[in-house]
Design an enzyme around this catalytic site. Sequence first.
Site, PDB file in Angstrom:
ATOM      1  N   GLU A   1      12.637 -19.366 -26.901  1.00 25.54           N
ATOM      2  CA  GLU A   1      12.731 -18.316 -25.872  1.00 25.54           C
ATOM      3  C   GLU A   1      11.560 -18.535 -24.933  1.00 25.54           C
ATOM      4  O   GLU A   1      10.418 -18.259 -25.295  1.00 25.54           O
ATOM      5  CB  GLU A   1      12.651 -16.933 -26.528  1.00 25.54           C
ATOM      6  CG  GLU A   1      13.830 -16.599 -27.405  1.00 25.54           C
ATOM      7  CD  GLU A   1      15.066 -16.264 -26.592  1.00 25.54           C
ATOM      8  OE1 GLU A   1      16.153 -16.712 -26.977  1.00 25.54           O
ATOM      9  OE2 GLU A   1      14.930 -15.578 -25.562  1.00 25.54           O
TER      10      GLU A   1
ATOM     11  N   GLU B   1       6.627 -20.035 -12.749  1.00 24.65           N
ATOM     12  CA  GLU B   1       6.367 -18.743 -13.375  1.00 24.65           C
ATOM     13  C   GLU B   1       4.880 -18.417 -13.226  1.00 24.65           C
ATOM     14  O   GLU B   1       4.027 -19.233 -13.554  1.00 24.65           O
ATOM     15  CB  GLU B   1       6.727 -18.797 -14.864  1.00 24.65           C
ATOM     16  CG  GLU B   1       6.499 -17.479 -15.562  1.00 24.65           C
ATOM     17  CD  GLU B   1       6.881 -17.509 -17.031  1.00 24.65           C
ATOM     18  OE1 GLU B   1       6.418 -18.423 -17.744  1.00 24.65           O
ATOM     19  OE2 GLU B   1       7.640 -16.629 -17.461  1.00 24.65           O
TER      20      GLU B   1
HETATM   21  P1  NDP Z   1       2.161 -19.919 -25.180  1.00 28.43           P
HETATM   22  O1  NDP Z   1       3.256 -20.896 -25.110  1.00 28.43           O
HETATM   23  O2  NDP Z   1       0.826 -20.308 -24.673  1.00 28.43           O
HETATM   24  O3  NDP Z   1       1.926 -19.414 -26.672  1.00 28.43           O
HETATM   25  C1  NDP Z   1       2.972 -18.890 -27.458  1.00 28.43           C
HETATM   26  C2  NDP Z   1       2.631 -19.060 -28.910  1.00 28.43           C
HETATM   27  O4  NDP Z   1       2.614 -20.456 -29.236  1.00 28.43           O
HETATM   28  C3  NDP Z   1       1.240 -18.549 -29.296  1.00 28.43           C
HETATM   29  O5  NDP Z   1       1.281 -18.014 -30.596  1.00 28.43           O
HETATM   30  C4  NDP Z   1       0.406 -19.810 -29.261  1.00 28.43           C
HETATM   31  O6  NDP Z   1      -0.786 -19.730 -30.022  1.00 28.43           O
HETATM   32  C5  NDP Z   1       1.383 -20.805 -29.840  1.00 28.43           C
HETATM   33  N1  NDP Z   1       1.112 -22.203 -29.547  1.00 28.43           N
HETATM   34  C6  NDP Z   1       0.405 -22.719 -28.513  1.00 28.43           C
HETATM   35  N2  NDP Z   1       0.392 -24.081 -28.595  1.00 28.43           N
HETATM   36  C7  NDP Z   1       1.105 -24.411 -29.700  1.00 28.43           C
HETATM   37  C8  NDP Z   1       1.448 -25.648 -30.317  1.00 28.43           C
HETATM   38  N3  NDP Z   1       1.051 -26.826 -29.819  1.00 28.43           N
HETATM   39  N4  NDP Z   1       2.190 -25.626 -31.447  1.00 28.43           N
HETATM   40  C9  NDP Z   1       2.615 -24.459 -31.967  1.00 28.43           C
HETATM   41  N5  NDP Z   1       2.300 -23.252 -31.425  1.00 28.43           N
HETATM   42  C10 NDP Z   1       1.573 -23.223 -30.301  1.00 28.43           C
HETATM   43  O7  NDP Z   1       2.699 -18.615 -24.431  1.00 28.43           O
HETATM   44  P2  NDP Z   1       1.901 -17.288 -24.120  1.00 28.43           P
HETATM   45  O8  NDP Z   1       1.405 -16.691 -25.389  1.00 28.43           O
HETATM   46  O9  NDP Z   1       0.940 -17.571 -23.037  1.00 28.43           O
HETATM   47  O10 NDP Z   1       3.084 -16.329 -23.595  1.00 28.43           O
HETATM   48  C11 NDP Z   1       3.506 -16.336 -22.297  1.00 28.43           C
HETATM   49  C12 NDP Z   1       4.756 -17.170 -22.120  1.00 28.43           C
HETATM   50  O11 NDP Z   1       5.769 -16.731 -22.993  1.00 28.43           O
HETATM   51  C13 NDP Z   1       5.353 -17.053 -20.740  1.00 28.43           C
HETATM   52  O12 NDP Z   1       5.733 -18.318 -20.280  1.00 28.43           O
HETATM   53  C14 NDP Z   1       6.591 -16.190 -20.947  1.00 28.43           C
HETATM   54  O13 NDP Z   1       7.578 -16.361 -19.991  1.00 28.43           O
HETATM   55  C15 NDP Z   1       7.020 -16.613 -22.299  1.00 28.43           C
HETATM   56  N6  NDP Z   1       7.839 -15.587 -22.918  1.00 28.43           N
HETATM   57  C16 NDP Z   1       9.195 -15.801 -23.099  1.00 28.43           C
HETATM   58  C17 NDP Z   1      10.018 -14.801 -23.602  1.00 28.43           C
HETATM   59  C18 NDP Z   1      11.497 -14.999 -23.791  1.00 28.43           C
HETATM   60  O14 NDP Z   1      12.116 -14.197 -24.507  1.00 28.43           O
HETATM   61  N7  NDP Z   1      12.114 -15.972 -23.177  1.00 28.43           N
HETATM   62  C19 NDP Z   1       9.468 -13.502 -23.961  1.00 28.43           C
HETATM   63  C20 NDP Z   1       8.064 -13.379 -23.709  1.00 28.43           C
HETATM   64  C21 NDP Z   1       7.284 -14.402 -23.239  1.00 28.43           C
HETATM   65  P3  NDP Z   1      -2.187 -19.314 -29.321  1.00 28.43           P
HETATM   66  O15 NDP Z   1      -2.015 -17.920 -28.839  1.00 28.43           O
HETATM   67  O16 NDP Z   1      -3.162 -19.435 -30.416  1.00 28.43           O
HETATM   68  O17 NDP Z   1      -2.408 -20.282 -28.207  1.00 28.43           O
END
Ligand code: NDP
Length: 494
Positions: free
Chosen positions: A259, A393
């Site tokens: 997502e 975005e």
């Molecule tokens: P990120 O992609 O930065 O992080 C999401 C999660 O992935 C966090 O728990 C993060 O950990 C983890 N993560 C980061 N790098 C890795 C990796 N290499 N391997 C595994 N896990 C990893 O997103 P954000 O938290 O910044 O959220 C914002 C984004 O989420 C926006 O792009 C938004 O559009 C999207 N989003 C999509 C939704 C949907 O339903 N389509 C709903 C809500 C948000 P850590 O925090 O420790 O970096």
Amino acid sequence: MTPDAYVRSAWTAPHIDSTTAPVLIASAAPMESFDPATGELVATIAVSTIADVDRAVDGAHEALRTTSWRNNGALRARVLNRWAVRLRETIDYFAELITREQGKTVGEARGEILGSIGQVEYNAGLARALYGRAIALNEGVHGVVLREPVGVVAAITPWNYPFNLTIRAVAPALAAGNAVVVKPASLTPAIVTKALDLLHEDPDLPQGILSVVVGPGGTVGDRLVRSDGIDMIAFTGDSTTGIGVMRTAADSLKKVSLELGGKSPNIVFADADLDKALAGAVNAAFTAAGQICTAGSRLVVERSIHDEFMDRLAAKVRAMRVGEGLDPATEMGPLVSAGQKKTVMDYIAIGRADGTILVGGDSLDDAPYANGHFIAPTIVTDLPDTSRVITEEIFGPVLAVQTFEDEDEAVAIANGTQFGLACGLWTTNLNRAWRVGRAVESGTIWINTYHHFYGEAEVGGFKRSGVGRQQGIEGILEFTETKHLNFDSNPNLW
Ligand code: NDP
């Protein structure tokens, strides 16, 4: 209860100390999370080591092997229903915690919680209704097609709707009979840990079926994605991160559900109810300070009403009250972090260079904003279609405006980015709503509404916005494998 009555009343400690939360498997030195409106310490949470992640995964397998969880839908329904009751009893506590750790207004936080409770209740019902089917295939030959849990699911979730987006994955995964290891975003670990602790303390939830690991995505999250013990990744987050997760997961051919991000068009036709469309445009663009994946961050307005509509919208947005989310009068809270604020201000600079800042554009740095990450709600016009403010975005309170002459152009503009998560249509013409709704490449089309979600109805992305669906029947089926048992009662093989 009046809004004033719950603000700060549910808070029982200066900050949360979850170094010993039972659901959390973490043995490294703790990390802290902070209130994005005030800079105050909110939580201290122990961090997981790689060995802790492996322990969580091993414990999940052990629980699936040694308990009836995967085969007992009634048990799963009972546990999930009790979780929903506990969440309902603690709404005030969680509303304050969400506002404190994530920043959104307390009204938005309550909406997030109520939607999540709906997801739990809906999936609790589905836990008892996951049927397969039987088929007569030939003389003496029958097939039974079953839905089985995938196994151990890693749910990796973001910070913007931490409560809802974690529960939206955990509830169907558990309802389908899986075990789940959750990795929350590092900016919002307390919200997720506390919400899952409530479920974890249920006496009928087998030990090991649910656990949380905390720590950086690049190490803790990556370990889950690479682990041979994880059968499926349910990832919600940024598109670029999601693509990397899918690439890494491909090495072990794990099932993935993604997502991801969006750049959703919110299209206003001249025949729309303009009062309703104006309120919808504000909601679409500035809910949670624009930090919502489905944000209607591109307003696509029919040229004949553009000037009148924009004058009225600009007046509404200028009057929005920005502030600390716990203040019931606040209409828009802060950005989640200094880093997110910088990202958004960088996009505003691009907007200033490529177009015209119609409203806002300012970093709010003086009192009462000095200790938080605030930006004025912003509208940018006169942008070329190629501007990064149109195509990328931003994930902040920045609304980009585009105009169109006719329906075909509206559709072309709507489909003009690499994303396809959501779309708003404002029109009183039913035939047009059908035509445009069918033509726009997007997982959700809201017609004369925006940002309304239902546990029963699927969400998800076309194009770079994702793979698979969450919520609804398709949402729970994502967390299952299909198995065919083929019975042949004939005396001879051929
Ligand atoms: P990120 O992609 O930065 O992080 C999401 C999660 O992935 C966090 O728990 C993060 O950990 C983890 N993560 C980061 N790098 C890795 C990796 N290499 N391997 C595994 N896990 C990893 O997103 P954000 O938290 O910044 O959220 C914002 C984004 O989420 C926006 O792009 C938004 O559009 C999207 N989003 C999509 C939704 C949907 O339903 N389509 C709903 C809500 C948000 P850590 O925090 O420790 O970096």
